[in-house]
Every structure is written in structure tokens, then in C-alpha cells.
Design an enzyme around this catalytic site. Structure first.
Site, PDB file in Angstrom:
ATOM      1  N   SER A 169       0.840  -1.187   0.000  1.00  0.00           N
ATOM      2  CA  SER A 169       0.000   0.000   0.000  1.00  0.00           C
ATOM      3  C   SER A 169       0.879   1.241   0.000  1.00  0.00           C
ATOM      4  CB  SER A 169      -0.938  -0.016   1.219  1.00  0.00           C
ATOM      5  OG  SER A 169      -1.930   0.980   1.096  1.00  0.00           O
ATOM      6  N   ASN A 170       0.310   2.352   0.389  1.00  0.00           N
ATOM      7  CA  ASN A 170       1.070   3.595   0.510  1.00  0.00           C
ATOM      8  C   ASN A 170       0.475   4.381   1.672  1.00  0.00           C
ATOM      9  OD1 ASN A 170      -1.030   5.593  -0.554  1.00  0.00           O
ATOM     10  ND2 ASN A 170      -0.913   4.100  -2.216  1.00  0.00           N
ATOM     11  N   ALA A 171       1.129   5.489   2.020  1.00  0.00           N
ATOM     12  CA  ALA A 171       0.767   6.201   3.252  1.00  0.00           C
ATOM     13  C   ALA A 171      -0.348   7.222   3.068  1.00  0.00           C
ATOM     14  CB  ALA A 171       2.008   6.870   3.828  1.00  0.00           C
TER      15      ALA A 171
ATOM     16  N   ALA B 259      -4.866   7.410  -3.939  1.00  0.00           N
ATOM     17  CA  ALA B 259      -3.516   6.978  -4.303  1.00  0.00           C
ATOM     18  C   ALA B 259      -3.575   5.467  -4.477  1.00  0.00           C
ATOM     19  CB  ALA B 259      -2.524   7.363  -3.205  1.00  0.00           C
TER      20      ALA B 259
END
Lengths: 218, 218
Positions: free
Chosen positions: B23-25, B92
Site C-alpha cells: 500500500s502507501n501512506a 492513491a
């Protein structure tokens, strides 16, 4: 003197590039509940906290150390283990990290291959480090599995030389409740009913303090 | 009649096994700010929301659809695009997902190789889908890069046939503030100073509504 407890909490993140990472859905709620239960028992707490939305306040009796990766978490544990009477490894650390971290965001390929391959290397094992370097500390670990939970947990308890292990199935991640099985070094097993993480935390802290006091008086 | 806005928000997660994911932040804060700005302008909102700690309330004028993966997000967008006058792709999304999702938690190997390899395949491109299937919708995209931001953003604007793109550098992820550059189809560029995501969201919503009204009256 107050009993000192070192707790790891939350997930860790292992970045593939500056944007993408590998992690898990650990909410950090169990870590926070453990901190609060320990403070209620007049313990002093150091918590090494991986990134999650849960907030833990830095106070006189609770030092919060924020980290991102498993390696960072291990460094913080190494520095603080000597101050602890009890270590509780509640963090859901990433076991593996990308072998190479890209300096810039990896661009999506619009031509050629549709696949990319990420090579992962094993991360250092924090609880193993603690077990190898502990002096009189009580060491409590967590196991989370999707199958053969109790059997894996018993193996981990023995291999990592733990005093107690908290065995959870994977439904506990991100959940408010949990129904863990506590397995002790002496072979005792205590199955908790599905209750709030606050109640589970209280149980874990009380059992840990109990073990610490028994060792101390030996 | 109220203007209808379809917004994607937050990160998406791509599971490697039942516990680990890529995933991403992304915090989902920009998505939430966009929803609130749109509701203030008396728009009706459908928000397709990836997993994050940010909460968006389901109300009469705001329908929240929770999703996990990019494929789930695309399905929800496909179902709801026809109701929208404006599409804003603020999520995102994970561009890649593991080719194979393990049914059970992958056990850490204690013998043999220290490495594992994860093969990733390209995810469907949500904003490209929207551009290919849009009728009269205004389409707004986001670009986040660690280098050559404006040049990449201009290319994305053109390739994805967007009406506007919001270009952010990677420091904006998880942050309360943002200093994006808005780039328009007609070549105009508007650089915003470092301001709160609420202010940026208001600007994006107002510009999007402006474009929608211009198109409508043509």
C-alpha cells in the site's frame, strides 16, 4: 520501585520506493491498550510504536518512540531493553523487506512487460534478539496465524524462549475485540472469551507482572 | 439540480497473503476535504474510499462506498460514473498487485533461502477507464512524483485526457498541508502556496465546478 515495561506496538512498514511499502493492517490498538493497562498498574512504560492512526501520549511515565521499519524498531528495542523488567512484543512487524529500496517512485511501465518482481529479504527477528539478550526480563510474544494457530504458537513460545505467548487468529487485526489464547512457559493454557482489547490487555499485563514477581522472589 | 461529484479517496491495498499487503501512506485527508468542500457547494457526492483511519459519514447527500483493492475501486467507479457530472480521482491507488495471493499467511522460512520473490502485475488504470468512458463528465486527476513532477503531470493530463490535474510532490502524503500545482487542459497553470488540504480542496472543487458550468453552457 515501579515495574518497567517495554512494549512494541503497531505494524512496521518496509518501503519499496519513496511511496509504496509492504505492511499489514495492525491498528496499534492492542499496543495502546497494553500501555494504558500498564500505567493503571503504576508501571513505567516505554513503547516503540510503528506507524498507525492510534495515538499514544508521551507522559512522565510513558515514553513513546516512533519508528517506521522493523530495523528501526529493533534499534529502539536494543537501546531500551536494559531498562525493562518486562518486554511485550505486541507489534505486527514486517518479517521481510525489499532487498533494494528505489530512490525514486517506480514508474508504471506503459510498454513491455506487465509485471515487476520484488525481491524480499528476511528482517531481523526482534523477539529472538530479546530472548538471546535478556537478563531477568519476562518476555511476552504474540502469534497471529491463519491456520494451526495453537501448534505454531507453542513452537514459537519454545523456540523464542518466551514466558508467555498470546495466540490470535487473523480476524483480530484492526478489530476492537479479540479472543486470544494465553500459553505459558510452564504449559498452562488460558483461553479468553471474545472481549475488548482493553480487557485482554489488562489480563496480559497482570499475568506478566505475576510472572515477574515470581521470578524476582525466587 | 445539484451537481453530482464522484470522488475516489485514500490508498488501496493489495494483499500478498491474508495478513501482508502492499500500500502507501495516503491518509485519505484530501478525499475527505474534497467531500466536505463539495457538500458546502451543495453538490451531491459519491465517494469510493480505500482503507484509512479518516472517517467520512454516509449522509443524504454523501454516499460512502468502502473498498480495499484497486480492482474493487474500479468496480465501484464503473457502477457510479454514469451518475456523475464531475469525477475526481484523489485516491492513491496501488498500480501493481501480487500476481498470486497466498491463501494462508506465508511462514517465515527458518531454513534455506533468506529471500522470497513477489511477482507483481499491473492493476487496471481507473482514471484511464473514466477518460475512455466519460460522456460529459469533467475529469480531474492527481499526480504525485518524487522527480520531474510538472513534466510527468503534463504528460498524464494529456495521455489520460483530463480537464485538470493536481500535481503534488511526495511530501504531501499523510501531511495536513499541501502546495500543489493545478494544470488545466487549456495550458493554464495555477501554483498554490502551502496551505491546508481544506483550502486546496475548496480550490479544486470550485475550479471543477467552473469547468463543468463552462462545458454545460457550450
Amino acid at each position: 520501585m515501579a515495574i518497567k515495561i517495554l512494549i512494541t506496538s503497531g505494524p512496521t512498514r518496509e518501503y519499496i520506493d519513496p511511496v509504496r511499502f509492504i505492511s499489514n493492517a495492525s491498528s496499534g490498538k492492542m499496543g495502546k491498550a497494553l500501555v494504558e493497562a500498564a500505567l493503571k498498574q503504576k508501571c513505567e512504560v516505554i513503547v516503540v510504536k510503528g506507524p498507525s492512526a492510534v495515538e499514544i501520549k508521551n507522559t512522565k511515565n510513558c515514553k513513546v518512540i516512533d519508528v517506521i521499519s522493523t530495523k528501526d524498531m529493533l534499534s529502539a528495542v536494543k537501546e531500551n531493553l536494559k531498562f525493562a523488567d518486562i518486554f511485550i512484543g505486541a507489534a505486527a512487524v514486517s518479517d521481510y523487506r525489499p532487498a533494494i529500496v528505489a530512490k525514486n517512485k517506480i514508474k508504471k511501465k506503459n510498454v513491455g512487460s506487465n509485471t515487476i518482481t520484488v525481491k524480499l529479504v528476511k528482517n531481523p527477528d526482534i523477539i529472538k534478539y530479546v530472548s538471546l539478550h535478556k537478563k531477568k526480563q519476562v518476555v511476552v510474544g504474540f502469534a497471529l496465524e491463519t491456520k494451526n494457530l495453537i501448534s505454531y504458537a507453542k513452537t514459537k513460545l519454545k523456540e523464542k524462549k518466551l514466558d508467555m505467548i498470546v495466540a490470535n487468529d487473523s480476524s483480530t487485526i484492526s478489530s476492537k475485540n479479540s479472543a486470544p489464547t494465553l500459553i505459558f512457559k510452564n504449559g498452562n493454557i488460558k483461553k479468553l472469551n471474545l472481549v475488548s482489547k482493553e480487557k485482554v490487555a489488562k489480563e496480559i499485563i497482570n499475568e506478566s507482572i505475576g510472572i515477574f514477581k515470581t521470578i524476582k522472589t525466587c
